[in-house]
Design an enzyme around this catalytic site. Structure first.
Site, PDB file in Angstrom:
ATOM      1  N   TYR A 183       0.845  -1.201   0.000  1.00 34.85           N
ATOM      2  CA  TYR A 183       0.000   0.000   0.000  1.00 34.85           C
ATOM      3  C   TYR A 183       0.879   1.249   0.000  1.00 34.85           C
ATOM      4  CZ  TYR A 183      -3.758  -3.214   0.930  1.00 34.85           C
ATOM      5  OH  TYR A 183      -4.654  -4.237   0.810  1.00 34.85           O
ATOM      6  N   CYS A 184       0.270   2.388  -0.327  1.00 32.88           N
ATOM      7  CA  CYS A 184       0.984   3.662  -0.299  1.00 32.88           C
ATOM      8  C   CYS A 184       1.448   3.946   1.134  1.00 32.88           C
ATOM      9  CB  CYS A 184       0.075   4.806  -0.741  1.00 32.88           C
ATOM     10  SG  CYS A 184      -0.144   4.844  -2.526  1.00 32.88           S
ATOM     11  N   PRO A 185       2.648   4.527   1.349  1.00 29.75           N
ATOM     12  CA  PRO A 185       3.595   4.916   0.291  1.00 29.75           C
ATOM     13  C   PRO A 185       4.629   3.849  -0.037  1.00 29.75           C
ATOM     14  CG  PRO A 185       4.383   5.730   2.377  1.00 29.75           C
ATOM     15  CD  PRO A 185       3.149   4.909   2.680  1.00 29.75           C
ATOM     16  N   ILE A 186       4.469   2.654   0.546  1.00 24.46           N
ATOM     17  CA  ILE A 186       5.496   1.628   0.340  1.00 24.46           C
ATOM     18  C   ILE A 186       5.556   1.205  -1.134  1.00 24.46           C
ATOM     19  CG2 ILE A 186       6.226  -0.703   1.029  1.00 24.46           C
ATOM     20  CD1 ILE A 186       6.626   1.522   3.169  1.00 24.46           C
TER      21      ILE A 186
END
Lengths: 269, 84
Positions: free
Chosen positions: B13-16
């Site tokens: 998921y964001c920001p990964i």
């Protein structure tokens, strides 16, 4: 070095910054930083460098935590009173970030120990509270060619700079000799607003991280002077002193001798 | 367009999602192609935009029948700071 899945998450806010990225984070993790002092300046510096993932933190302090420290030394807690500051600091750092290897030196900096300890580090931070130690650490840093991130605070005033001759002056260029004993209020006499070492420590931590990354412009040849009452930040240009006893053209200090670093004993808090 | 490297961030998921894409690009040479598989809508919106703002070229973003998106990025130089 490859970042682990946990490190990618832990340092995500660093990695997305163009000036840092994965490579910069790896530099931080590989860096070895020595803090001389685990008090007012050392507390915030250690906490933020731990959060930033500076891989090795050496902490040097012979003192124990006392009640009057807690107004500003935010790495220690009431439950730590009586413990060695280096042990209390190590626990706090380990709780924040187990990536950080903490090496503790439960002793004061002296002519006997400083060169050997400092030689294992990339940078050294002045987080001490007295002139004798500051001159000792400055001279040792010049002799070992280590960058020296200086900070000091008193009452509502603070200063910070990066000393790394020949790129700019050293502390002794600026102030050739310690003030005579009694001329300046020492240690506990003068007092300090509790947040002040936090602010100056943040400047030192910022310059340390920038130095490791090679990002931006450092306080090299510049002295940052902060006046909290006026809420005024001033940057003063400072140049090397060719006559400097330790980093000048003909240095007279080429080794450390205890006679040069004497001070009045501090009454215990 | 033959990718030099493939990255699967369908589980992230964001920001990964962007963090992993950026880390993969850092390890590549300018001109090389990174193929990224991504799933969630937010990443489909954000990753190409962030990659472009870092100066790379987005050549393709296509939805596939299985609901997974395929992104092709060309690594471009100049966005990294290398103080050495």
């Amino acid at each position: 070095m490859t970042l682990t899945e946990e490190q990618i998450h832990r340092y995500a806010r660093h990695i997305v910054i163009p000036e840092i990225g994965g490579k910069g984070q790896e530099k931080l993790l590989a860096a070895k930083v020595l803090l001389v002092g685990a008090g007012g300046l050392g507390s915030p510096v250690a906490l933020y460098l731990a959060g930033a993932g500076v891989g090795t933190l050496g902490i040097m302090d012979g003192d124990t935590v006392s009640l009057s420290n807690l107004q500003r030394q935010i790495i220690h807690t009431t439950a730590d009173i009586g413990r060695l500051k280096v042990d209390s600091a190590k626990d706090a750092i380990n709780h924040i970030n187990p990536d950080v290897q903490v090496i503790t030196y439960p002793e004061y900096a002296s002519v006997e120990n400083i060169l050997q300890i400092m030689s294992a580090y990339d940078l050294v931070l002045d987080c001490c509270d007295n002139f004798a130690t500051r001159y000792l650490v400055n001279d040792a840093a010049v002799l070992l060619k280590k960058p020296f991130i200086y900070g000091s605070v008193m009452r509502f005033d603070g200063q910070a700079a990066v000393f790394y001759p020949p790129q700019g002056p050293c502390y002794r260029c600026l102030f050739p000799e310690a003030p005579p004993p009694g001329a300046v209020p020492t240690c506990q006499e003068a007092g300090v607003m509790g947040v002040l070492p936090g602010l100056i420590g943040m400047v030192q931590a910022t310059e340390t991280i920038k130095f490791i990354l090679g990002a931006g412009d450092l306080l090299l040849g510049k002295l940052l002077v902060y006046d909290a009452l006026a809420m005024d930040f001033m940057k003063i240009q400072i140049g090397p002193n060719p006559e400097c006893a330790v980093c000048g053209n003909q240095p007279t200090i080429t080794a450390l001798h205890a006679d040069n670093y004497q001070q009045l004993p501090c009454p215990s808090e | 367009m033959q990718p030099h490297k493939t990255l699967d961030i369908t589980a992230d998921y964001c920001p990964i999602t962007f963090v992993k894409t950026k880390l993969a690009l850092e390890e590549m040479k300018p001109g090389e192609i990174l193929e990224v598989f991504l799933a969630n809508e937010e990443a489909v919106q954000n990753v190409p935009r962030s990659v472009r703002s870092d100066g790379h070229l987005v050549h393709l973003l296509e939805g596939q029948e299985n609901g997974i998106y395929r992104l092709l990025i060309e690594k471009r130089g100049g966005e990294e700071i290398d103080p050495d």
